[in-house]
Design a protein around this motif. Structure first.
Motif, PDB file in Angstrom:
ATOM      1  N   LEU A  62       0.758  -1.087  -0.055  1.00  0.00           N
ATOM      2  CA  LEU A  62       0.042  -0.195   0.140  1.00  0.00           C
ATOM      3  C   LEU A  62       0.968   1.134   0.054  1.00  0.00           C
ATOM      4  CD1 LEU A  62      -2.789  -0.960   2.412  1.00  0.00           C
ATOM      5  CD2 LEU A  62      -2.907  -1.012  -0.015  1.00  0.00           C
ATOM      6  N   MET A  63       1.901   1.287   0.678  1.00  0.00           N
ATOM      7  CA  MET A  63       2.694   2.520   0.966  1.00  0.00           C
ATOM      8  C   MET A  63       3.849   2.472   0.088  1.00  0.00           C
ATOM      9  SD  MET A  63       0.645   3.390   3.167  1.00  0.00           S
ATOM     10  CE  MET A  63       1.246   5.031   3.672  1.00  0.00           C
ATOM     11  N   ARG A  64       4.289   3.699  -0.303  1.00  0.00           N
ATOM     12  CA  ARG A  64       5.280   4.253  -1.055  1.00  0.00           C
ATOM     13  C   ARG A  64       6.591   3.952  -0.611  1.00  0.00           C
ATOM     14  NH1 ARG A  64       8.836   4.226  -4.078  1.00  0.00           N
ATOM     15  NH2 ARG A  64       9.057   5.709  -5.911  1.00  0.00           N
TER      16      ARG A  64
ATOM     17  N   LEU B 257       6.486  -2.054 -10.403  1.00  0.00           N
ATOM     18  CA  LEU B 257       7.449  -2.086  -9.388  1.00  0.00           C
ATOM     19  C   LEU B 257       7.857  -0.864  -9.005  1.00  0.00           C
ATOM     20  CD1 LEU B 257       9.346  -4.458  -8.348  1.00  0.00           C
ATOM     21  CD2 LEU B 257      10.941  -3.727  -9.986  1.00  0.00           C
ATOM     22  N   GLY B 258       8.025  -0.605  -7.826  1.00  0.00           N
ATOM     23  CA  GLY B 258       8.223   0.838  -7.250  1.00  0.00           C
ATOM     24  C   GLY B 258       7.013   1.523  -7.075  1.00  0.00           C
ATOM     25  N   GLN B 259       5.869   1.389  -7.514  1.00  0.00           N
ATOM     26  CA  GLN B 259       4.724   2.083  -7.310  1.00  0.00           C
ATOM     27  C   GLN B 259       4.099   1.539  -5.966  1.00  0.00           C
ATOM     28  OE1 GLN B 259       4.211   4.841  -8.894  1.00  0.00           O
ATOM     29  NE2 GLN B 259       6.260   4.429  -9.830  1.00  0.00           N
ATOM     30  N   SER B 260       2.997   2.193  -5.658  1.00  0.00           N
ATOM     31  CA  SER B 260       2.169   1.959  -4.618  1.00  0.00           C
ATOM     32  C   SER B 260       0.725   2.439  -4.769  1.00  0.00           C
ATOM     33  CB  SER B 260       2.708   2.511  -3.243  1.00  0.00           C
ATOM     34  OG  SER B 260       2.626   3.834  -3.163  1.00  0.00           O
ATOM     35  N   PHE B 261      -0.185   1.667  -3.867  1.00  0.00           N
ATOM     36  CA  PHE B 261      -1.563   1.995  -3.958  1.00  0.00           C
ATOM     37  C   PHE B 261      -1.947   3.176  -3.208  1.00  0.00           C
ATOM     38  CE2 PHE B 261      -1.400  -2.461  -5.120  1.00  0.00           C
ATOM     39  CZ  PHE B 261      -2.485  -2.411  -6.178  1.00  0.00           C
ATOM     40  N   ILE B 262      -1.203   3.874  -2.362  1.00  0.00           N
ATOM     41  CA  ILE B 262      -1.259   5.050  -1.407  1.00  0.00           C
ATOM     42  C   ILE B 262      -0.266   5.779  -2.057  1.00  0.00           C
ATOM     43  CG2 ILE B 262      -1.505   6.155   0.729  1.00  0.00           C
ATOM     44  CD1 ILE B 262      -2.742   3.644   1.879  1.00  0.00           C
ATOM     45  N   ALA B 263      -0.342   6.853  -2.781  1.00  0.00           N
ATOM     46  CA  ALA B 263       0.674   7.607  -2.977  1.00  0.00           C
ATOM     47  C   ALA B 263       1.072   8.654  -2.031  1.00  0.00           C
ATOM     48  CB  ALA B 263       0.168   8.300  -4.663  1.00  0.00           C
TER      49      ALA B 263
END
Length: 540
Positions: free
Chosen positions: A179-181, A268-274
């Motif tokens: 979830l987190m970045r 890869l490297g991304q998240s659901f909560i920006a």
């Protein structure tokens, strides 16, 4: 699955020291708890009397387990199970985030994803790694309890229950990593889930229904919102219920599966909560390296200050409730004297809660220093240190912000204590105790700050493990040592256990105040002096 065995072996080689500390430490705590109970509460009458006092006093139940009878094993688990499970939960969440989100941050995940192993195999390896760690923790806990001569069935159920709670929070850490970045944000989210659910379990037990003989408590619905509550309702050495263990394991499996699905749906490297978007241009308030450290640490400082506020409110609000409890019950006096060091019920309640405040303030300080290590490991500290800003100034800024964080947490607790008194129309004379004990715990937190900074300079790769380990060890020794009959010299080594206390309306016992001040100053000065010649240490 291509490369799974190789990745798993590499993880185990890399983490074996940390996992050894977590697992052996948890098992040792279980062993010492049983020995302490046998020494301090050797008769069934002693244990029954203390259980009756605990059920009558919500303060005690907030930080203990679920009363299940005066049997020695069940009584020991009432005192210690939540903290065994707490250690398992922290071990599991840190492990999950370290090998998911942190590996992505440091570029390791991208390198592995470019091999035949692909993107999913490292996550599967992390899940298996976490399951192995919790299995080892459960096995060592079982062996520790068997070593005391306690019943085999109760020992096995106890160890498995602790490991099962760890599996639940392994799932929490895996989902937080998706979830987190950043790993810092993922760890923060996971730790807050641990703390909130721990509090749910404690409050749920305190609001439960006691038996007529005050020897057993049935949890309220609130405890059933927490894996800690599920683990406690296993009731080892009493009922040995197995279905709550299955519930813990099922939640861990479901959350692990969710993490696999989430990873498949993102780059890869991304998240659901920006992360929140930053400003295009820095404000004048960000015009110095100190301001940069403050900006990076603001979220952590606010979070720990909120924890301090709630701790202060509970300390005096519940002190007013406890004051109405009859002091004629010797078991009430016994446990409060052991926990708070004061026979006065209200003052002892404040002392117990503010001991926890010292832990919160220490955690705040340790997290800020760990932020310095994370900046160094990720390479973002190097461009800053290539400017005229020197290493000593850079570390000094983190120490300054951490010290400000300690002050904020303590100040929030004092303000919360005033709100607690006002809400209950309580005794305002308790504010003197609040100020003295709160100030002392702030000094104790400064010791954690100085020692963690010293570790950061001398052994930077051990900063995270040792920093949190120092706080955990001091919590165990300082909070449980008097209750379990630990030697006084050992208890006095915990900074939170030797802070000043109010003895009478006019008297103050400084206890270990001056050596705490000396250690804090000497440790901070030594870390700054040694930092002058220390090279930057990359991630290890």
């Amino acid at each position: 699955m291509s490369g799974l065995g190789a990745i798993l072996r590499q993880r185990l080689r890399r983490d074996w020291r940390q996992l050894l500390i977590w697992t052996i430490g948890t098992a040792l705590l279980a062993y010492l708890a049983y020995v302490g109970v046998a020494q301090s509460y050797g008769t069934e009458q002693d244990r029954a009397s203390l259980l009756a006092a605990a059920i009558a006093n919500p303060v005690i139940l907030l930080f203990r387990g679920l009363p299940s009878g005066p049997d020695q094993g069940a009584f020991m688990l009432f005192l210690i199970f939540p903290w065994l499970a707490f250690l398992a939960a922290l071990m599991s969440t840190f492990l999950a985030v370290r090998h998911t989100r942190m590996d992505e941050e440091l570029g390791r995940a991208e390198l592995v994803a470019a091999t035949p192993a692909g993107r999913t195999t490292p996550l599967i390896a992390t899940i298996i790694h976490g399951l192995i760690a919790n299995a080892v923790l459960a096995a060592l806990t079982i062996l520790a309890l068997l070593g005391t001569g306690s019943g085999a069935q109760g020992a096995v159920v106890s160890g498995v229950a602790v490991g099962a709670v760890g599996v639940s929070f392994l799932g929490v850490g895996l989902v937080a990593g998706q979830l987190m970045r950043t790993s810092r944000a993922a760890n923060s989210l996971a730790v807050w889930v641990v703390l909130i659910t721990f509090l749910f379990s404690g409050i749920g037990n305190a609001l439960g229904s006691p038996s007529a003989d005050l020897q057993r408590m049935e949890s309220s619905w609130l405890a059933w919102l927490s894996p800690f509550g599920w683990g406690e309702n296993v009731r080892p050495y009493a009922d040995d219920e197995l279905w709550p263990i299955a519930l813990c394991l099922a939640v861990g499996v479901v959350l692990g599966a969710i993490s696999v699905v989430l990873q498949s749906g993102r780059d890869l490297g991304q998240s659901f909560i920006a992360e929140r978007r930053g400003r295009a241009d820095a404000t004048r308030a960000l015009g110095s390296p100190t301001a940069l450290v403050r900006r990076l640490s603001t979220g952590a400082l606010i979070g720990w200050a909120i924890g301090g506020l709630l701790t202060g409110m509970l300390s005096t609000a519940l002190a007013s409730v406890v004051s109405s409890i009859s002091g004629d019950n010797p078991a009430v006096e016994q446990i409060l004297v052991a926990l708070g060091g004061n026979a006065d019920l209200a003052r002892a309640t404040v002392a117990v809660f503010f001991t926890l405040l010292g832990v919160l303030a220490g955690c705040c300080a340790v997290q800020v220093v760990i932020r310095a290590r994370q900046e160094e490991a990720s390479g973002t500290a190097e461009p800053l240190l290539s400017t005229p800003i020197g290493r000593v100034r850079w570390l000094g800024d983190y120490l300054l912000v951490a010290l400000v964080g300690i002050v904020l947490v303590v100040a929030a607790a004092i303000a919360g204590a005033a709100l607690g008194i006002a809400s209950q129309r309580g005794d305002w004379s308790l504010m003197r105790d609040v100020a003295v004990v709160g100030g002392g715990q702030g000094v104790a937190a400064s010791v954690f700050l100085a020692l963690t900074a010293l570790v950061f300079v001398l052994a930077p790769r051990a900063t995270i493990a040792v920093g949190w380990g120092l706080v955990a060890l001091a919590t165990i020794v300082g909070l449980f040592g008097p209750l379990f009959g630990f030697p006084s010299w050992l208890v006095d080594l915990a900074p939170i256990a030797v802070t000043p206390q109010v003895t009478t309306d006019t008297g103050i016992d400084l206890r270990g105040f001056w050596w705490l001040v000396a250690v804090a100053i000497a440790g901070a000065a030594a870390s700054l002096a040694l930092m002058r010649r220390r090279e930057l240490a990359p991630a290890g």
